[in-house]
Design a protein around this motif. Structure first.
Motif, short mmCIF file in Angstrom:
data_model
loop_
_atom_site.label_atom_id
_atom_site.label_comp_id
_atom_site.label_asym_id
_atom_site.label_seq_id
_atom_site.Cartn_x
_atom_site.Cartn_y
_atom_site.Cartn_z
N THR A 429 -7.49 -1.18 -9.74
CA THR A 429 -7.14 0.27 -9.38
C THR A 429 -6.77 0.48 -7.89
OG1 THR A 429 -8.44 2.57 -9.42
CG2 THR A 429 -9.78 0.72 -8.82
N GLY A 430 -6.18 1.55 -7.53
CA GLY A 430 -5.95 1.93 -6.11
C GLY A 430 -6.98 2.87 -5.71
N ASP A 431 -6.94 3.13 -4.58
CA ASP A 431 -7.89 3.82 -3.67
C ASP A 431 -7.94 5.26 -4.45
OD1 ASP A 431 -5.74 3.58 -2.10
OD2 ASP A 431 -6.44 5.07 -0.68
N GLY A 432 -6.68 5.85 -4.66
CA GLY A 432 -6.51 7.42 -5.01
C GLY A 432 -7.04 7.05 -6.46
N GLY A 433 -6.59 6.45 -7.43
CA GLY A 433 -7.07 6.65 -8.70
C GLY A 433 -8.27 6.28 -8.80
N PHE A 434 -9.12 5.45 -8.21
CA PHE A 434 -10.36 4.98 -8.13
C PHE A 434 -11.42 6.15 -8.06
CE2 PHE A 434 -14.01 3.56 -5.80
CZ PHE A 434 -14.95 2.86 -6.60
N LEU A 435 -11.34 6.94 -6.77
CA LEU A 435 -11.96 8.10 -6.39
C LEU A 435 -11.72 9.20 -7.47
CD1 LEU A 435 -12.12 7.92 -2.72
CD2 LEU A 435 -14.00 7.23 -4.16
N LEU A 455 -10.34 -3.15 -6.20
CA LEU A 455 -9.71 -2.02 -5.60
C LEU A 455 -8.67 -2.32 -4.60
CD1 LEU A 455 -12.05 1.11 -4.75
CD2 LEU A 455 -10.15 0.26 -3.29
N PHE A 456 -7.50 -1.95 -4.85
CA PHE A 456 -6.51 -2.21 -3.81
C PHE A 456 -6.50 -0.86 -2.95
CE2 PHE A 456 -5.19 -4.89 -7.25
CZ PHE A 456 -5.21 -6.04 -6.68
N ASN A 457 -6.89 -1.14 -1.52
CA ASN A 457 -7.04 0.17 -0.96
C ASN A 457 -5.69 0.12 0.45
OD1 ASN A 457 -7.67 2.23 0.85
ND2 ASN A 457 -9.65 1.19 1.76
N ASP A 458 -4.87 1.14 0.18
CA ASP A 458 -3.88 1.22 1.45
C ASP A 458 -4.22 2.75 1.94
OD1 ASP A 458 -2.97 2.96 -0.60
OD2 ASP A 458 -1.07 2.11 -0.84
N ASN A 459 -5.12 3.54 1.72
CA ASN A 459 -5.31 4.66 2.34
C ASN A 459 -4.28 5.56 1.97
OD1 ASN A 459 -7.94 4.30 3.70
ND2 ASN A 459 -6.79 2.57 4.67
N ASP A 460 -3.70 5.23 0.67
CA ASP A 460 -2.36 6.14 0.65
C ASP A 460 -2.15 6.52 -0.89
OD1 ASP A 460 0.33 6.65 2.56
OD2 ASP A 460 0.90 6.56 0.56
N TYR A 461 -1.41 7.37 -1.29
CA TYR A 461 -0.66 7.47 -2.46
C TYR A 461 0.19 6.68 -2.72
CZ TYR A 461 -4.13 11.17 -4.10
OH TYR A 461 -5.57 11.68 -4.29
N GLY A 462 0.28 5.27 -2.55
CA GLY A 462 1.25 4.31 -2.26
C GLY A 462 2.58 4.38 -3.15
N LEU A 463 2.46 4.69 -4.42
CA LEU A 463 3.66 4.59 -5.30
C LEU A 463 4.54 5.80 -4.67
CD1 LEU A 463 5.14 3.38 -7.37
CD2 LEU A 463 3.80 4.59 -9.18
N ILE A 464 4.05 6.95 -4.56
CA ILE A 464 4.77 8.05 -4.24
C ILE A 464 5.21 7.97 -2.82
CG2 ILE A 464 4.64 10.70 -3.86
CD1 ILE A 464 4.11 9.52 -6.63
N SER A 465 4.55 7.31 -1.92
CA SER A 465 5.18 6.94 -0.54
C SER A 465 6.44 6.01 -0.80
CB SER A 465 4.38 6.19 0.57
OG SER A 465 3.19 7.26 0.72
N VAL A 525 -4.65 -3.46 1.41
CA VAL A 525 -3.26 -3.58 1.33
C VAL A 525 -2.41 -2.82 2.25
CG1 VAL A 525 -3.39 -4.94 -0.93
CG2 VAL A 525 -2.98 -2.60 -0.83
N GLU A 526 -1.51 -3.30 2.82
CA GLU A 526 -0.40 -2.23 3.43
C GLU A 526 0.61 -1.53 2.52
OE1 GLU A 526 -0.56 -1.60 6.51
OE2 GLU A 526 -2.43 -3.10 6.82
#
Length: 526
Positions: A429-435, A455-465, A525-526
């Motif tokens: 999961t990413g941080d967005g979906g996880f929480l 948990l892959f954490n980029d502090n972002d909704y990364g796919l939309i970015s 992750v970045e």
């Protein structure tokens, strides 16, 4: 018995082991009936989590998962998970409570038209307005949910009906309805097209997994040497260790798998749902000769207009083509180099000093997981990497939502998977979906589950970015802040890890994935 007792006894006759849901006042009779039954009611932390659990249970087992909520906000909270099951062709029976019939004709507390809300996201749904129709309604809900193509059904149960007496008994389930045998003339035309092709290819879709047709598909490609490329939901229909597999439509650097289907002159689409992967992406010029093999006729779409349609059981259709086209052969040289290049790209392990990324993590995860272990992917940029670059060797061992493609499915999905299979389970999961559904970790620990959250954490909704950056060169409205995830995990009584190096990450994954304990592994992750 009362009608609630009959409902629960009917669920027992259907073979239900778990009902996932939240309690509510209007569910009182059902809950006490469940307490006295062989079925385990699993209280969850959000109705969406209950629906996702039922959804993944259905995907993995082929038997309908059951979720339960009260009226009003409970029912609306179920909608996303039920819609996911609808578009992902997963058998689910959703049950919602409702107020008494005497107040439903007027505005009243928490009263919504729940049957109307569920209408567009179910194969069938109804209100049980009389205790005398409970047994028929339950049997119909399960029959339609599990019948190809499967999906969601819904039953609304008013509280006064649930309390009413009835002398009826459950209807026993029968063997599932099977499709007719494939049409002989369609099989002849399909076999002729494949025999005349220079570069045929199989496109394996969700239906190739769902209908338990993988064994027949593997036999077919072994006999013909035709390569296979999968959709995201078709991963594992043919093992990616098989020399005929080109992984998925988007696998490999420089669009290698895409170039294979671009070069192909005939596409045999096996159990392919266009909702999971738009055919315009692989047939942009509408020139492909397509053979459609599925339980239902093809959707009408300019980019998916098959020359031949075989509407039958998928395994039976493949068997018929094999028997008819005994001379179908393909020269593996046209795709052999592509396969080697794709494999080299997706299996390369990271080197010391390289930054953490999802793609670089996947070879380590693959090495830590057995072939029959189950990976549940949430939706986000990490899903794209998993779909394209995670080799999958058995059906239903890489669960990806790509019909509705909703966030928040991985943790509740892992709960259902851990209850349904004996293999190890990983929720990626990413941080967005996880929480969105992280509270279901409490459900997991209460049930004694043992799976790993990666948990892959980029502090972002990364796919939309990423999409915004592709279109505009910048992104906005996507950045997040997060808690300390290892401490968050430990607050639930499970271990939390945040490795600092590839060696440490490799060691942690090898240890926790194969354990029977809950753990969370954060990868920044970045």
């Amino acid at each position: 018995m009362n009608a609630a007792d009959l409902l629960v006894e009917s669920l027992e006759v259907e073979g239900i082991e778990y009902v996932f849901g939240l309690p509510g006042e209007e569910l009182e009779d059902i809950l006490f009936s469940l307490r006295d039954s062989t079925i385990e009611f699993v209280p969850v932390r959000h109705e969406q989590g209950a629906a996702f659990m039922a959804d993944v249970h259905g995907r993995l087992t082929g038997d309908a998962g059951v979720c339960l909520s009260t009226l009003g906000p409970g029912a609306t909270n179920l909608l996303t998970g039920v819609a996911d099951a609808h578009l992902d062709k997963s058998p689910v029976v959703a049950i919602t409570g409702q107020g008494g019939l005497e107040r439903l004709h007027k505005e009243s507390h928490q009263n919504l038209d729940v049957v109307g809300l569920f209408e567009p996201i179910t194969k069938w749904n109804t209100q049980i307005s009389d205790p005398e129709i409970v047994n028929e309604s339950v049997r119909k809900a399960f029959k339609l949910a599990e019948h190809e193509k499967p999906g969601a059904t819904h039953l609304e149960f008013p509280e006064d009906v649930a309390a009413a007496e009835t002398e009826h008994r459950p209807l026993p389930p029968r063997n599932r309805v099977r499709r007719p045998s494939p049409d002989g003339k369609a099989v002849e035309r399909a076999a002729a097209l494949l025999a005349d092709a220079d570069r045929p290819i199989v496109l394996a879709g969700n239906g190739g997994i769902r209908t338990r047709s993988a064994e027949r598909l593997r036999s077919f490609v072994e006999q013909t040497d035709i390569p296979v490329v999968g959709t995201y939901m078709g991963k594992g229909a043919v093992s990616d260790a098989d020399d005929h597999s080109l992984l998925t439509l988007d696998s490999g650097g420089d669009e290698q798998a895409a170039s294979a289907i671009e070069r192909a002159d005939v596409v045999l689409a096996v159990g392919y749902d266009i909702a999971e992967h738009d055919p315009e992406n692989w047939n942009p010029h509408q020139e492909k000769r397509v053979i459609h093999l599925d339980f239902e006729p093809a959707e009408v779409y300019a980019h998916y207009n098959p020359q031949v349609e075989i509407v039958s059981d998928v395994s039976a259709g493949l068997r018929a083509i094999q028997q008819e086209g005994t001379t179908i052969t393909t020269d593996p040289e046209w795709y052999g180099d592509l396969r080697e290049s794709i494999l080299a790209d997706v299996t390369r392990c990271p080197e010391a000093g390289e930054d953490f990324t999802v793609r670089r993590t996947l070879p380590l995860l693959r090495n830590a997981m057995a072939d029959d272990d189950v990976l549940i992917s949430d939706t986000g940029s990490h899903k794209m990497a998993i779909a394209q670059n995670f080799p999958t060797h058995e059906p239903n061992t890489c669960i990806i939502s790509n019909g509705l493609a909703t966030m928040g499915i991985s943790v509740p999905g892992a709960v259902a998977a851990d209850l349904a299979v004996d293999s190890n389970v990983v929720a990626a999961t990413g941080d967005g979906g996880f929480l969105m559904n992280a509270a279901e970790i409490e459900t997991a620990t209460r049930l004694g589950c043992g799976f790993t959250v990666l948990l892959f954490n980029d502090n972002d909704y990364g796919l939309i970015s990423e999409k915004q950056a592709e279109h505009r060169g910048e992104h906005t409205g996507t950045q997040l802040t997060n808690p300390e995830f290892t401490a968050f995990a430990e607050s639930f009584g499970i271990e939390g890890y945040r490795p600092d190096s590839w060696d440490e990450l490799d060691e942690v994954l090898e240890r926790v994935v194969s354990s029977n304990e809950m753990a969370l592994v954060e990868v920044p992750v970045e």
